[in-house]
Scaffold this active site. Structure first.
Site, PDB file in Angstrom:
ATOM      1  CE1 TYR A 153      34.030 -35.257  26.342  1.00  0.00           C
ATOM      2  CE2 TYR A 153      34.904 -34.970  24.129  1.00  0.00           C
ATOM      3  CZ  TYR A 153      34.138 -35.680  25.029  1.00  0.00           C
ATOM      4  OH  TYR A 153      33.493 -36.817  24.622  1.00  0.00           O
ATOM      5  CD  GLU A 241      32.715 -38.726  27.321  1.00  0.00           C
ATOM      6  OE1 GLU A 241      32.117 -37.823  26.725  1.00  0.00           O
ATOM      7  OE2 GLU A 241      32.130 -39.608  27.971  1.00  0.00           O
TER       8      GLU A 241
END
Length: 432
Positions: A153, A241
């Site tokens: 991530y 993101e």
């Protein structure tokens, strides 16, 4: 006092427009809603990333089944993924009214892509996040399917506590990052970025190492991190993101899925980006309201609310509910109100067939009550208002505003305070 059902519905509406901004406070992560959402389809976000040199899957976009088939052949990939392009999540488990199950399909045979696309394009796809009738699919993305050996991530976002951008990463990708932060906060890594200096080489390499990339992949991941920051600046993003930022068996670092949030205040210099805004899945009234910088959320009641300030708007909804009425909407005028916005707001409110009364509740701090009053009288005359109108004004230039309303000769009911206004609006419907 517990929040009323109306207030809860408003909060859901404010939060549910799109993905939220992510802010970091030590090991805690919280999401905050901005004032308005720019909605981009998956392929549009990928194109922005691709244009900035970020590694993404090879992909093409098609509007017809024949274009999809041609795209699949042109890619010459070992495996192809066909994705219906809608803003709602849960596409993979969705169902089309053509009978096709799933908005995401994998195949090693390019020849079947055309048939699959013919059962997607022009048909409604229903998922857990769409309306009951689903959303019509107008575009599909044909992409190279890639194996992922490891998922991480990574995000770049504006963090108020640091007064600037921050990198956040975790070797645990492909899952909800809030769950990772709650269960294993030691796996959340943070790097504060100097807005003048940008991402330094040592910061990018350190983040890459923290994400678990090793050997040549560490340098490759660091390069992708720097390119993502370049994108962040280039498009005036408030958040980029990537989940997952993946590692392939062939030794590539690829951004497989990304969410980009944009600073609405930069719209004037990001015209090309904002021109991509897809409003097809948005409520038409909310879309029209946004053109006038009005924040509108439709509710299921019959008393229209016309208020300045989100907090006051929610309080107005609550007090209407308290006195036995049901608000028909949440409408926030904001601060820099002009007469044309007041007129546009009335036009939107009166177009709703459920509305049986309108309650105007204005507390003028930076808002000039006289501007509101002039807008109200113009709207009442030109739109030939046929429902009861209750007005409560307080604050800047309020005496002039009251004079304008009084001398207008229009059937406007004045209220001394919010409680009085709510009671009069509810009573006006009871008398009909």
């Amino acid at each position: 006092m517990a929040a009323s059902m109306a207030c809860k519905a408003v909060v859901r509406g404010l939060r549910g427009a799109s993905s939220k901004h992510l802010f970091v406070n030590r090991n805690k992560l919280a999401r905050v809603s901005p004032r308005r959402w720019l909605n981009l389809q998956e392929y549009q976000s990928k194109k922005l990333m691709q244009d900035s040199g970020v590694a993404v899957q090879r992909f093409l976009v098609a509007d017809t089944a024949s274009e999809a088939l041609e795209a699949a052949r042109r890619l010459k990939a070992k495996e192809i993924v066909l994705k219906a392009q809608i803003l709602a999540g849960g596409r993979g488990k969705g169902v089309f009214d053509s009978g096709l199950k799933g908005g995401v399909h994998l195949t090693k045979d390019p020849a079947v892509v055309g048939d699959l696309a013919s059962k997607m394009l022009g048909y409604n796809l229903t998922t857990k996040q769409t309306p009951k009738e689903g959303v019509k699919v107008k575009t599909v993305m044909v992409a190279e399917a890639m194996d992922i050996s490891r998922e991480t991530y990574f995000a770049i976002l504006m963090d108020r506590s640091c007064n600037g951008p921050v990198m956040v990463g975790s070797p645990q990708g492909g899952v909800d990052i809030e769950e990772v932060a709650a269960s294993t906060p030691e796996l959340i890594f943070k790097e504060v970025i100097d807005i003048f200096e940008g991402v330094r080489d040592d910061q990018a390499l350190r983040m890459a190492a923290n994400l678990g990339f090793k050997g040549p992949l560490e340098r490759q991941a660091a390069d992708q991190i720097k390119r993502l920051y370049d994108l962040f600046l280039k498009v005036d993003a408030t958040q980029v993101e990537v989940n997952p930022l993946g590692e392939t068996p062939e030794g590539q670092v690829v951004c497989f899925d990304a969410k980009i949030n944009f600073d609405d205040n930069a719209e004037f210099r990001q015209k090309a980006v904002f021109a991509m805004d897809d409003t097809a899945e948005s409520d038409p009234t909310e879309t029209e309201a946004a053109k006038y910088d009005l924040k509108y959320i439709g509710l299921d009641g019959n008393i229209a609310c016309f208020v300045n300030g989100a907090g006051l708007a929610m309080a107005t909804c609550d007090i209407i509910d308290l006195h036995g009425g049901k608000p028909a909407n949440f409408l926030d005028l904001g601060g820099g109100v002009k007469e044309n916005q007041v007129y546009a707001a009335f036009k939107l409110l009166t177009a709703d067939p459920k509305v049986e009364a309108i309650l105007v509740n204005i507390f003028g701090g930076i808002v000039n009550c006289a501007i509101i009053a002039n807008g109200i009288t113009k709207a009442c005359r030109e739109l030939e208002l046929k429902v009861p109108l209750v007005v409560r004004l307080e604050g800047t230039n309020v005496q002039e505003a009251k004079r304008i309303l009084f001398e207008s000769g229009l059937p406007i009911t004045s209220a001394t305070d919010l409680d009085d206004a709510a009671k009069k609006a509810v009573a006006a419907i009871a008398r009909k």
